[in-house]
Motif scaffolding. Structure first.
Motif, short mmCIF file in Angstrom:
data_model
loop_
_atom_site.label_atom_id
_atom_site.label_comp_id
_atom_site.label_asym_id
_atom_site.label_seq_id
_atom_site.Cartn_x
_atom_site.Cartn_y
_atom_site.Cartn_z
N PHE A 188 -9.64 79.24 89.27
CA PHE A 188 -8.26 79.75 88.89
C PHE A 188 -7.30 79.42 90.20
CE2 PHE A 188 -5.03 83.01 88.43
CZ PHE A 188 -4.56 82.77 87.02
N LEU A 189 -6.30 78.95 89.84
CA LEU A 189 -5.27 78.72 91.06
C LEU A 189 -4.00 79.23 90.72
CD1 LEU A 189 -5.19 75.66 92.90
CD2 LEU A 189 -3.06 75.81 91.56
N ILE A 190 -3.33 79.62 91.81
CA ILE A 190 -2.08 80.20 91.69
C ILE A 190 -1.30 79.28 92.83
CG2 ILE A 190 -0.48 82.16 92.31
CD1 ILE A 190 -2.58 83.93 91.36
N GLU A 191 -0.38 78.41 92.27
CA GLU A 191 0.34 77.46 93.26
C GLU A 191 1.80 78.16 93.51
OE1 GLU A 191 1.58 73.25 93.97
OE2 GLU A 191 0.40 73.42 92.46
N ALA A 192 2.06 78.89 94.74
CA ALA A 192 3.24 79.65 94.86
C ALA A 192 4.13 78.76 95.98
CB ALA A 192 2.93 80.90 95.22
N GLU A 193 5.31 79.17 95.98
CA GLU A 193 6.26 78.37 97.06
C GLU A 193 5.73 78.28 98.10
OE1 GLU A 193 10.44 79.71 98.69
OE2 GLU A 193 10.04 80.20 96.50
N LEU A 194 4.88 79.21 98.64
CA LEU A 194 4.55 79.46 100.44
C LEU A 194 2.93 79.01 100.29
CD1 LEU A 194 6.63 82.34 101.67
CD2 LEU A 194 7.04 79.70 101.68
N GLY A 195 2.17 78.71 99.33
CA GLY A 195 0.99 78.81 99.63
C GLY A 195 -0.08 78.56 98.28
N ILE A 196 -1.18 78.20 98.32
CA ILE A 196 -2.07 78.07 97.23
C ILE A 196 -3.24 79.30 97.15
CG2 ILE A 196 -3.68 76.46 95.94
CD1 ILE A 196 -2.15 74.19 97.34
N LEU A 197 -3.56 79.89 96.19
CA LEU A 197 -4.50 81.07 96.31
C LEU A 197 -5.50 80.44 95.01
CD1 LEU A 197 -5.46 83.59 97.55
CD2 LEU A 197 -4.16 84.82 95.67
N ILE A 198 -6.74 80.44 95.66
CA ILE A 198 -7.75 79.96 94.67
C ILE A 198 -9.05 81.07 94.33
CG2 ILE A 198 -9.43 77.98 94.02
CD1 ILE A 198 -7.49 76.54 96.43
N VAL B 165 -9.87 81.96 98.17
CA VAL B 165 -9.43 81.31 99.47
C VAL B 165 -7.79 81.23 99.29
CG1 VAL B 165 -9.47 78.60 100.36
CG2 VAL B 165 -11.43 79.75 99.05
N LEU B 166 -7.33 81.21 100.43
CA LEU B 166 -5.70 81.01 100.68
C LEU B 166 -5.58 79.53 101.43
CD1 LEU B 166 -2.95 82.22 100.50
CD2 LEU B 166 -3.29 83.13 102.72
N ALA B 167 -4.77 78.80 100.85
CA ALA B 167 -4.65 77.45 101.33
C ALA B 167 -3.08 77.16 101.56
CB ALA B 167 -4.95 76.25 100.59
N PRO B 168 -2.79 76.46 102.54
CA PRO B 168 -1.23 76.11 102.66
C PRO B 168 -0.71 75.29 101.73
CG PRO B 168 -2.38 74.89 104.19
CD PRO B 168 -3.39 75.87 103.60
N LYS B 169 0.59 75.26 101.28
CA LYS B 169 1.20 74.52 100.18
C LYS B 169 1.09 73.10 100.56
CE LYS B 169 4.00 74.17 97.01
NZ LYS B 169 3.47 74.54 95.56
N SER B 170 0.70 72.41 101.49
CA SER B 170 0.35 71.15 101.93
C SER B 170 -1.05 70.62 101.71
CB SER B 170 0.98 70.89 103.42
OG SER B 170 -0.04 71.60 104.35
N MET B 171 -2.02 71.57 101.33
CA MET B 171 -3.56 71.29 101.14
C MET B 171 -3.71 70.20 99.92
SD MET B 171 -6.46 71.99 102.03
CE MET B 171 -6.38 73.29 102.98
N ARG B 172 -4.48 69.31 100.48
CA ARG B 172 -4.75 68.20 99.35
C ARG B 172 -6.50 68.27 99.39
NH1 ARG B 172 -2.17 62.68 100.32
NH2 ARG B 172 -2.77 62.70 97.85
N TYR B 173 -6.71 67.78 98.19
CA TYR B 173 -8.25 67.45 97.87
C TYR B 173 -9.16 69.03 98.12
CZ TYR B 173 -6.72 62.93 98.61
OH TYR B 173 -6.19 61.79 98.62
N TYR B 174 -8.18 70.15 97.88
CA TYR B 174 -8.91 71.39 98.02
C TYR B 174 -10.41 71.51 97.27
CZ TYR B 174 -7.14 72.50 93.43
OH TYR B 174 -6.78 72.71 91.98
N GLN B 175 -10.32 70.79 95.95
CA GLN B 175 -11.61 70.98 95.17
C GLN B 175 -12.73 70.57 95.76
OE1 GLN B 175 -10.54 69.84 91.08
NE2 GLN B 175 -12.61 70.48 90.24
N ARG B 176 -12.75 69.52 96.43
CA ARG B 176 -14.03 68.90 97.07
C ARG B 176 -14.46 70.05 98.06
NH1 ARG B 176 -11.98 62.69 98.36
NH2 ARG B 176 -11.85 62.22 96.14
N LYS B 177 -13.39 70.44 98.75
CA LYS B 177 -13.68 71.43 100.13
C LYS B 177 -14.18 72.72 99.53
CE LYS B 177 -10.09 69.21 102.67
NZ LYS B 177 -8.84 69.05 102.91
#
Length: 124
Positions: free
Chosen positions: A73-83, A98-110
């Motif tokens: 389940f992913l929450i993509e917000a203005e300042l980041g991504i919470l998964i 997991v808290l990721a920066p908004k610029s994160m790519r390919y998070y699913q593999r990681k």
């Protein structure tokens, strides 16, 4: 068992610092922290409690709508991504937040890589 938790802690720290995440928290379905690695921006106890709440809500929604198993389940917000991700180990749910920066790519593999590590460390 302490050795496995030490290894899990190190794996989470490697995950956060190697892949550029801001935080990673592993918790029980009751919201108790098992291990965490936090660079910035997340309270581990709050993340664990929210994970338990989100997990219960997702279970109800997926059952009511007959969606089948939810991968994450992913929450993509203005300042980041919470998964939020549920990992089943010996029929027991373990929650990964997991808290990721908004610029994160390919998070699913990681996310899949750290999920496999968590299973390896917490399986008997």
């Amino acid at each position: 068992m302490p050795l496995e938790f030490d290894n899990l802690q190190r794996a989470l720290e490697d995950f956060v610092y190697t892949y550029g995440f801001l935080a990673s928290v592993v918790s029980t379905s009751d919201g108790l922290v098992v291990a965490s690695a936090i660079k910035e921006g997340l309270d581990q106890n709050l993340a664990a409690a929210l994970s338990a709440l989100v997990d219960q809500t997702i279970d109800r929604v997926k059952n009511d709508l007959k969606l089948g198993n939810v991968k994450h389940f992913l929450i993509e917000a203005e300042l980041g991504i919470l998964i939020f991700k549920k990992i089943i180990i010996n029929e027991e749910p373990i929650l990964l937040t997991v808290l990721a920066p908004k610029s994160m790519r390919y998070y699913q593999r990681k996310l899949n890589r750290i999920s496999k590590s968590i299973i390896n460390f917490l399986s008997p």
